[in-house]
Design a protein around this motif. Sequence first.
Motif, PDB file in Angstrom:
ATOM      1  N   LEU A 135      28.888  40.714  53.483  1.00 32.63           N
ATOM      2  CA  LEU A 135      27.800  39.750  53.453  1.00 32.63           C
ATOM      3  C   LEU A 135      27.625  39.098  54.812  1.00 32.63           C
ATOM      4  O   LEU A 135      28.600  38.802  55.514  1.00 32.63           O
ATOM      5  CB  LEU A 135      28.067  38.680  52.393  1.00 32.63           C
ATOM      6  N   ASN A 136      26.371  38.854  55.172  1.00 27.26           N
ATOM      7  CA  ASN A 136      26.048  38.191  56.438  1.00 27.26           C
ATOM      8  C   ASN A 136      25.362  36.874  56.117  1.00 27.26           C
ATOM      9  O   ASN A 136      24.163  36.695  56.322  1.00 27.26           O
ATOM     10  CB  ASN A 136      25.141  39.091  57.279  1.00 27.26           C
ATOM     11  N   VAL A 137      26.164  35.941  55.582  1.00 27.11           N
ATOM     12  CA  VAL A 137      25.594  34.673  55.108  1.00 27.11           C
ATOM     13  C   VAL A 137      25.106  33.793  56.244  1.00 27.11           C
ATOM     14  O   VAL A 137      24.220  32.950  56.063  1.00 27.11           O
ATOM     15  CB  VAL A 137      26.634  33.912  54.253  1.00 27.11           C
ATOM     16  N   LEU A 138      25.681  33.960  57.442  1.00 22.54           N
ATOM     17  CA  LEU A 138      25.281  33.135  58.588  1.00 22.54           C
ATOM     18  C   LEU A 138      24.106  33.732  59.349  1.00 22.54           C
ATOM     19  O   LEU A 138      23.569  33.098  60.262  1.00 22.54           O
ATOM     20  CB  LEU A 138      26.470  32.934  59.533  1.00 22.54           C
ATOM     21  N   GLY A 139      23.723  34.958  59.024  1.00 24.80           N
ATOM     22  CA  GLY A 139      22.603  35.576  59.698  1.00 24.80           C
ATOM     23  C   GLY A 139      22.880  35.938  61.140  1.00 24.80           C
ATOM     24  O   GLY A 139      21.958  36.001  61.966  1.00 24.80           O
ATOM     25  N   SER A 140      24.124  36.201  61.479  1.00 21.03           N
ATOM     26  CA  SER A 140      24.487  36.536  62.853  1.00 21.03           C
ATOM     27  C   SER A 140      24.018  37.941  63.203  1.00 21.03           C
ATOM     28  O   SER A 140      23.877  38.798  62.343  1.00 21.03           O
ATOM     29  CB  SER A 140      25.999  36.435  63.049  1.00 21.03           C
ATOM     30  N   ARG A 141      23.758  38.152  64.514  1.00 25.96           N
ATOM     31  CA  ARG A 141      23.316  39.462  64.966  1.00 25.96           C
ATOM     32  C   ARG A 141      24.482  40.444  64.980  1.00 25.96           C
ATOM     33  O   ARG A 141      25.629  40.060  65.181  1.00 25.96           O
ATOM     34  CB  ARG A 141      22.718  39.357  66.365  1.00 25.96           C
ATOM     35  N   GLY A 142      24.173  41.692  64.796  1.00 28.06           N
ATOM     36  CA  GLY A 142      25.210  42.711  64.852  1.00 28.06           C
ATOM     37  C   GLY A 142      25.000  43.778  63.802  1.00 28.06           C
ATOM     38  O   GLY A 142      24.185  43.622  62.881  1.00 28.06           O
ATOM     39  N   PRO A 148      31.075  49.286  66.910  1.00 31.64           N
ATOM     40  CA  PRO A 148      30.303  49.625  68.111  1.00 31.64           C
ATOM     41  C   PRO A 148      30.627  48.669  69.259  1.00 31.64           C
ATOM     42  O   PRO A 148      31.264  47.630  69.057  1.00 31.64           O
ATOM     43  CB  PRO A 148      28.857  49.457  67.642  1.00 31.64           C
ATOM     44  N   ARG A 149      30.177  49.023  70.434  1.00 27.06           N
ATOM     45  CA  ARG A 149      30.367  48.146  71.598  1.00 27.06           C
ATOM     46  C   ARG A 149      29.006  47.650  72.074  1.00 27.06           C
ATOM     47  O   ARG A 149      27.990  48.329  71.932  1.00 27.06           O
ATOM     48  CB  ARG A 149      31.093  48.887  72.719  1.00 27.06           C
ATOM     49  N   TRP A 150      29.015  46.487  72.673  1.00 28.09           N
ATOM     50  CA  TRP A 150      27.776  45.894  73.159  1.00 28.09           C
ATOM     51  C   TRP A 150      27.465  46.401  74.558  1.00 28.09           C
ATOM     52  O   TRP A 150      28.301  46.328  75.451  1.00 28.09           O
ATOM     53  CB  TRP A 150      27.875  44.375  73.165  1.00 28.09           C
ATOM     54  N   HIS A 151      26.268  46.952  74.747  1.00 26.39           N
ATOM     55  CA  HIS A 151      25.851  47.495  76.040  1.00 26.39           C
ATOM     56  C   HIS A 151      25.003  46.437  76.752  1.00 26.39           C
ATOM     57  O   HIS A 151      23.907  46.084  76.292  1.00 26.39           O
ATOM     58  CB  HIS A 151      25.039  48.774  75.838  1.00 26.39           C
ATOM     59  N   GLU A 152      25.513  45.938  77.864  1.00 27.43           N
ATOM     60  CA  GLU A 152      24.849  44.855  78.570  1.00 27.43           C
ATOM     61  C   GLU A 152      23.491  45.276  79.122  1.00 27.43           C
ATOM     62  O   GLU A 152      22.523  44.516  79.056  1.00 27.43           O
ATOM     63  CB  GLU A 152      25.739  44.346  79.705  1.00 27.43           C
ATOM     64  N   GLN A 153      23.401  46.457  79.681  1.00 24.40           N
ATOM     65  CA  GLN A 153      22.145  46.895  80.272  1.00 24.40           C
ATOM     66  C   GLN A 153      21.079  47.168  79.222  1.00 24.40           C
ATOM     67  O   GLN A 153      19.913  46.807  79.384  1.00 24.40           O
ATOM     68  CB  GLN A 153      22.367  48.147  81.124  1.00 24.40           C
TER      69      GLN A 153
END
Length: 408
Positions: free
Chosen positions: A245-252, A325-330
């Motif tokens: 569950l994503n109750v806080l609505g965070s991105r990802g 997954p990993r976060w891609h800065e570019q």
Amino acid sequence: MSFKSLIQDMRGEFGSISRKGFDVRFGYGRSRSQRVVQDTSVPVVDAFKQSCWASMPPELLRDVLMRIEQSEDTWPSRKNVVSCAGVCRNWREIVKEIVKVPELSSKLTFPISLKQPGPRGSLVQCYIMRNRSNQTYYLYLGLNQAAASNDDGKFLLAAKRFRRPTCTDYIISLNCDDVSRGSTTYIGKLRSNFLGTKFTVYDAQPTNPGAQVTRTRSSRLLSLKQVSPRIPSGNYPVAHISYELNVLGSRGPRRMQCVMDAIPASAVEPGGTAPTQTELLHSNLDSFPSFSFFRSKSIRAESLPSGPSSAAQKEGLLALKNKAPRWHEQLQCWCLNFNGRVTVASVKNFQLVAAPENGPAGPEHENVILQFGKVGKDVFTMDYQYPISAFQAFTICLSSFDTKIACE
């Protein structure tokens, strides 16, 4: 006569026989026919009895069939192997012995192959096409790298979405033109809860002798002529899928976990094994194809199991989790390495690896067992390997299509 000439002669004569008794149809959806081989009439037996192959010595016949199986190793030419199995009971038994399970051969030949674990160490490349108008999904075996873009593939399975008041069902069938629980080609279903966060995969037949059937409040009684009396009819839970569950609505990306009820955790270790079904249940033991189908029809289930959180407490079951997954800065997005198999960013994309049962993860827990991703508006790739089957992989991917109110 050389052996090569013998095989060519056999193919020529058998081709004329098979055209009289078999209907080989290719296609997708309702606009094109399903790619299966069906038996149609008795003349095939009469034609075969008049053929010179009826009196062939068993040793020579076996050698010929082995040569055909080895040479016709890819679709669509592999349909000749299926046709050989439909000539008579003797040929069928020989072909069944010659054709190896996908774990050893990496080939999908008969319908039962879809219920057997995939190959070890390599991914079976498939793709799913979605039809938004009728909420239907079609699974194809990719025949080349560009299969997903030119609609050139071997049809495997079809699923149709049915929305219920408190849940959603995905009925899965071997026939793209008849996707219903009453169909003779019904092989299982996927059921979700109201929020779309928990799913249960049901198989129409038991995966092992100890499998427990899920009782239903109302079900159709089937006669002994329809179902083998040795196997009770019903829905057998084989996997539980849950989305965090994503109750806080965070991105990802979504976080998911799958618990395979019929596969031990040791299956991913060197020397480990997973249950392998040997044949699909069928209505007539004496008719071809011997790889027929079991069906069950239930109107309402008692309740939806609580899902992986409770199933995971059972010791020894294989648990799959999505690879982080990993976060891609570019690019400013979450990225996974799909090795070129996924080209469109989507929240539905995922890779599943085995979760360690206890202690730190080993090398076997780094191998991607199932990956799913978007390559077009309604086209998705699906690649899987041992110890899960095409049927199990397809149902897990279907859960990603379902609306998830509390996960976005």
